[in-house]
Each structure stands twice: as structure tokens, then as C-alpha cells.
Scaffold this motif. Structure first.
Motif, PDB file in Angstrom:
ATOM      1  N   GLY A 125      50.847  75.976 122.109  1.00  0.00           N
ATOM      2  CA  GLY A 125      50.593  77.127 121.247  1.00  0.00           C
ATOM      3  C   GLY A 125      51.345  77.079 119.938  1.00  0.00           C
ATOM      4  N   HIS A 126      52.316  76.173 119.832  1.00  0.00           N
ATOM      5  CA  HIS A 126      53.022  76.020 118.558  1.00  0.00           C
ATOM      6  C   HIS A 126      52.186  75.261 117.532  1.00  0.00           C
ATOM      7  N   VAL A 127      51.053  74.721 117.959  1.00  0.00           N
ATOM      8  CA  VAL A 127      50.165  73.972 117.069  1.00  0.00           C
ATOM      9  C   VAL A 127      48.844  74.729 116.951  1.00  0.00           C
ATOM     10  N   PRO A 128      48.404  75.074 115.756  1.00  0.00           N
ATOM     11  CA  PRO A 128      47.162  75.840 115.612  1.00  0.00           C
ATOM     12  C   PRO A 128      45.928  75.119 116.136  1.00  0.00           C
ATOM     13  N   ARG A 129      45.882  73.789 116.001  1.00  0.00           N
ATOM     14  CA  ARG A 129      44.674  73.048 116.386  1.00  0.00           C
ATOM     15  C   ARG A 129      44.855  72.408 117.763  1.00  0.00           C
ATOM     16  N   LEU A 130      44.326  73.063 118.782  1.00  0.00           N
ATOM     17  CA  LEU A 130      44.401  72.524 120.137  1.00  0.00           C
ATOM     18  C   LEU A 130      43.670  71.196 120.239  1.00  0.00           C
ATOM     19  N   ASP A 131      42.559  71.042 119.530  1.00  0.00           N
ATOM     20  CA  ASP A 131      41.798  69.790 119.617  1.00  0.00           C
ATOM     21  C   ASP A 131      42.630  68.601 119.150  1.00  0.00           C
ATOM     22  N   ALA A 132      43.436  68.784 118.112  1.00  0.00           N
ATOM     23  CA  ALA A 132      44.278  67.691 117.624  1.00  0.00           C
ATOM     24  C   ALA A 132      45.345  67.310 118.651  1.00  0.00           C
ATOM     25  N   ARG A 139      45.083  59.925 123.664  1.00  0.00           N
ATOM     26  CA  ARG A 139      45.415  58.615 123.087  1.00  0.00           C
ATOM     27  C   ARG A 139      46.546  57.936 123.835  1.00  0.00           C
ATOM     28  N   VAL A 140      47.586  58.699 124.187  1.00  0.00           N
ATOM     29  CA  VAL A 140      48.790  58.082 124.752  1.00  0.00           C
ATOM     30  C   VAL A 140      48.734  57.931 126.267  1.00  0.00           C
ATOM     31  N   THR A 141      47.694  58.457 126.912  1.00  0.00           N
ATOM     32  CA  THR A 141      47.586  58.347 128.364  1.00  0.00           C
ATOM     33  C   THR A 141      46.576  57.280 128.759  1.00  0.00           C
ATOM     34  N   ARG A 142      46.790  56.717 129.952  1.00  0.00           N
ATOM     35  CA  ARG A 142      45.903  55.683 130.475  1.00  0.00           C
ATOM     36  C   ARG A 142      44.706  56.325 131.181  1.00  0.00           C
ATOM     37  N   PRO A 143      43.580  55.622 131.262  1.00  0.00           N
ATOM     38  CA  PRO A 143      42.462  56.160 132.045  1.00  0.00           C
ATOM     39  C   PRO A 143      42.909  56.491 133.468  1.00  0.00           C
ATOM     40  N   GLY A 144      42.532  57.667 133.934  1.00  0.00           N
ATOM     41  CA  GLY A 144      42.951  58.135 135.250  1.00  0.00           C
ATOM     42  C   GLY A 144      44.263  58.883 135.258  1.00  0.00           C
ATOM     43  N   ALA A 145      44.957  58.927 134.124  1.00  0.00           N
ATOM     44  CA  ALA A 145      46.252  59.613 134.051  1.00  0.00           C
ATOM     45  C   ALA A 145      46.096  61.100 134.353  1.00  0.00           C
ATOM     46  N   THR A 146      47.180  61.685 134.855  1.00  0.00           N
ATOM     47  CA  THR A 146      47.245  63.119 135.128  1.00  0.00           C
ATOM     48  C   THR A 146      48.022  63.805 134.014  1.00  0.00           C
ATOM     49  N   LEU A 147      47.467  64.899 133.504  1.00  0.00           N
ATOM     50  CA  LEU A 147      48.144  65.713 132.489  1.00  0.00           C
ATOM     51  C   LEU A 147      48.275  67.120 133.051  1.00  0.00           C
ATOM     52  N   VAL A 148      49.467  67.677 133.009  1.00  0.00           N
ATOM     53  CA  VAL A 148      49.696  69.050 133.451  1.00  0.00           C
ATOM     54  C   VAL A 148      50.277  69.816 132.271  1.00  0.00           C
ATOM     55  N   VAL A 149      49.525  70.803 131.815  1.00  0.00           N
ATOM     56  CA  VAL A 149      49.822  71.461 130.541  1.00  0.00           C
ATOM     57  C   VAL A 149      49.763  72.970 130.722  1.00  0.00           C
ATOM     58  N   SER A 150      50.702  73.682 130.113  1.00  0.00           N
ATOM     59  CA  SER A 150      50.707  75.142 130.203  1.00  0.00           C
ATOM     60  C   SER A 150      50.839  75.762 128.820  1.00  0.00           C
ATOM     61  N   ASP A 190      35.782  66.922 123.936  1.00  0.00           N
ATOM     62  CA  ASP A 190      35.872  66.039 122.762  1.00  0.00           C
ATOM     63  C   ASP A 190      36.905  64.930 122.950  1.00  0.00           C
ATOM     64  N   ALA A 191      37.976  65.222 123.686  1.00  0.00           N
ATOM     65  CA  ALA A 191      39.069  64.256 123.838  1.00  0.00           C
ATOM     66  C   ALA A 191      38.863  63.293 125.002  1.00  0.00           C
ATOM     67  N   GLY A 192      37.861  63.531 125.838  1.00  0.00           N
ATOM     68  CA  GLY A 192      37.671  62.690 127.009  1.00  0.00           C
ATOM     69  C   GLY A 192      38.606  63.035 128.148  1.00  0.00           C
ATOM     70  N   LEU A 193      38.856  64.325 128.308  1.00  0.00           N
ATOM     71  CA  LEU A 193      39.701  64.819 129.386  1.00  0.00           C
ATOM     72  C   LEU A 193      38.879  65.719 130.298  1.00  0.00           C
ATOM     73  N   ALA A 194      39.062  65.563 131.592  1.00  0.00           N
ATOM     74  CA  ALA A 194      38.401  66.431 132.561  1.00  0.00           C
ATOM     75  C   ALA A 194      39.384  67.498 133.026  1.00  0.00           C
ATOM     76  N   ILE A 195      38.915  68.720 133.177  1.00  0.00           N
ATOM     77  CA  ILE A 195      39.737  69.804 133.719  1.00  0.00           C
ATOM     78  C   ILE A 195      39.587  69.790 135.238  1.00  0.00           C
ATOM     79  N   ARG A 230      42.594  65.352 133.629  1.00  0.00           N
ATOM     80  CA  ARG A 230      42.522  63.922 133.989  1.00  0.00           C
ATOM     81  C   ARG A 230      41.931  63.146 132.822  1.00  0.00           C
ATOM     82  N   ARG A 231      42.603  62.065 132.477  1.00  0.00           N
ATOM     83  CA  ARG A 231      42.136  61.213 131.376  1.00  0.00           C
ATOM     84  C   ARG A 231      40.969  60.366 131.851  1.00  0.00           C
TER      85      ARG A 231
END
Length: 234
Positions: A125-132, A139-150, A190-195, A230-231
Motif C-alpha cells: 500500500g505504500h506504492v500507488p501502482r499495485l501492478d508495478a 520478475r524475481v520469483t521462479r515459476p511455481g514460487a509461493t508469494l504471501v502478501v498482505s 497481467d503479472a502471471g500470478l495465480a491467486i 503462485r508464480r
């Protein structure tokens, strides 16, 4: 927030806040958010490259260490917060490799496809553009990587809540953008991430100190939006 409370951008805000910012959840909202984050994080992290983007004072780096991670990178916009994080790792397990670097969520100082797990607690939320932000996470994660974001739940902004703190006897608030679920969905596509999972934690009354001043509506609405992504291969 009182109209007289200065509203600061993240960098100057955390420069003021860093000296008193602990490396653990320290208010009821953070306790609720943390329970949800830990429930969605992988139970074990041995052998995985873990990145905490917007690591602050190192809260989730410490949780990653507790789950067996030995190769970790913490990145934050604020130099003073990184110094605070560095001071908290004196008791890190032997063999753990923890690197800390200053950087923006939209320009992480990491190679492409270098992380197996990416964590980001209450920072997007400190960044106005969530898409960026999510493009950079992809970009920095490998295919299949797990991302946990709040992030703070959009309902809080609708109710006029702000992320505020005291420093030098003065109360300040940190500028924070509101990202709705529809924003997350579009940015992930757009980023190639699955929820893979979404939770909307609520406050636990047991976390609220006796006599604390807070909006009673907070007990009836979610206070955070927490996602496991998931990436995808692209």
C-alpha cells in the motif's frame, strides 16, 4: 486522523519511526494480519531462497528463520529500518545467510527468477501502482514460487483509518494507497500470478489492551487482506 496530523511519505515516515519499531507484531491489526500470513506461508522453508520485500525491522525474516530458511534476503526502502532489522539478527541460527539491501518494491535489487518464496507484509500500500509491484514480484520469483502478501483492508480507508505513529512527542501518519480486490485480480493476471488463497482476518478482542482507544466498528470488519499467490510459467 486529526487534520493537524502530518501525512508523510514512507521514506521520511520510517526514518522517524525506525528507532521505536519492534521486529514483531505490536498492535491488534498486526496480530490479526500475522496469524493469516503464517497460516498461508509454507510450513517448512529448508533449502528455499526466501525474499522479504518491504522487510522493515525483519518481522517475517524471523518467522522464515523459525521455519527452517537459511538463505534469506530482506529488502526495504528505509535505511534506518534496515539498520533496525540488522540489529535484531544477533541471535540468528548458525549457518543462516541473511542479506539486507535497500530498494523499492518496484525495483528490487535482485536477479530475475532468484526466489522460491517471497513475503511482503503490509507494504504494498505504500506504492500507488499495485501492478508495478506485482510485475516486479513476478520478475524475481521462479515459476511455481509461493508469494504471501498482505495489505491493510480497503474497508479501513473507507472508515477513515490511517497508519499512524508517534515520534518525538508528535503524531504522524504514513501515506498509504488503497488497493481493492479487483485491483489485485487484474494485476495478478497481467503479472502471471495465480491467486491460490485469500483471507480477510478480523481483530481478536483478546489482542486489544484494556482501556485502549479504538473504533469499535473495527471488531465487525476485516482489517487486512492477505493472499497466497503462485508464480506461473510464462
Amino acid at each position: 486522523m486529526d487534520a493537524a496530523t502530518p501525512l508523510l511519505d514512507p521514506a521520511p515516515a520510517y526514518a522517524l519511526w525506525a528507532s521505536s519499531y519492534p521486529a514483531h507484531a505490536h498492535n491488534p491489526v498486526m496480530h490479526a494480519e500475522e496469524r493469516a500470513m503464517l497460516a498461508l506461508m509454507p510450513a517448512r522453508l529448508e533449502g528455499l531462497d526466501v525474499v522479504d520485500a518491504g522487510c522493515g525491522s525483519g518481522r517475517y525474516l524471523r518467522h522464515a528463520l523459525a521455519r527452517g530458511a537459511t538463505t534469506l534476503v530482506g529488502i526495504d526502502l528505509s535505511g534506518p529500518m534496515l539498520a533496525r532489522a540488522a540489529a535484531s539478527f544477533d541471535d540468528a541460527p548458525a549457518g543462516a545467510r541473511i542479506a539486507l539491501a535497500q530498494g523499492d518494491l518496484t525495483a528490487l535489487p535482485l536477479p530475475d527468477a532468484s526466489a522460491d518464496v517471497l513475503l511482503c507484509g503490509l507494504a504494498v500500500g505504500h506504492v500507488p501502482r499495485l501492478d508495478a509491484v506485482l510485475e516486479e514480484f513476478a520478475r524475481v520469483t521462479r515459476p511455481g514460487a509461493t508469494l504471501v502478501v498482505s495489505d491493510f483492508h480497503p474497508v479501513g480507508a473507507a472508515l477513515g483509518w490511517r497508519r499512524d505513529f508517534k515520534a518525538g512527542g508528535q503524531r504522524y501518519a504514513v501515506r498509504h494507497a488503497t488497493h481493492y480486490y479487483s485491483d489485485w485480480h487484474a494485476a495478478c493476471v497481467d503479472a502471471g500470478l495465480a491467486i491460490d488463497a485469500v483471507t480477510e482476518p478480523m481483530l481478536d478482542p483478546a489482542d486489544i489492551p484494556s482501556g485502549a482507544r479504538f473504533d469499535p466498528v473495527a471488531l465487525d470488519v476485516p482489517v487486512a487482506l492477505v493472499m497466497r499467490l503462485r508464480r506461473l510459467a510464462r
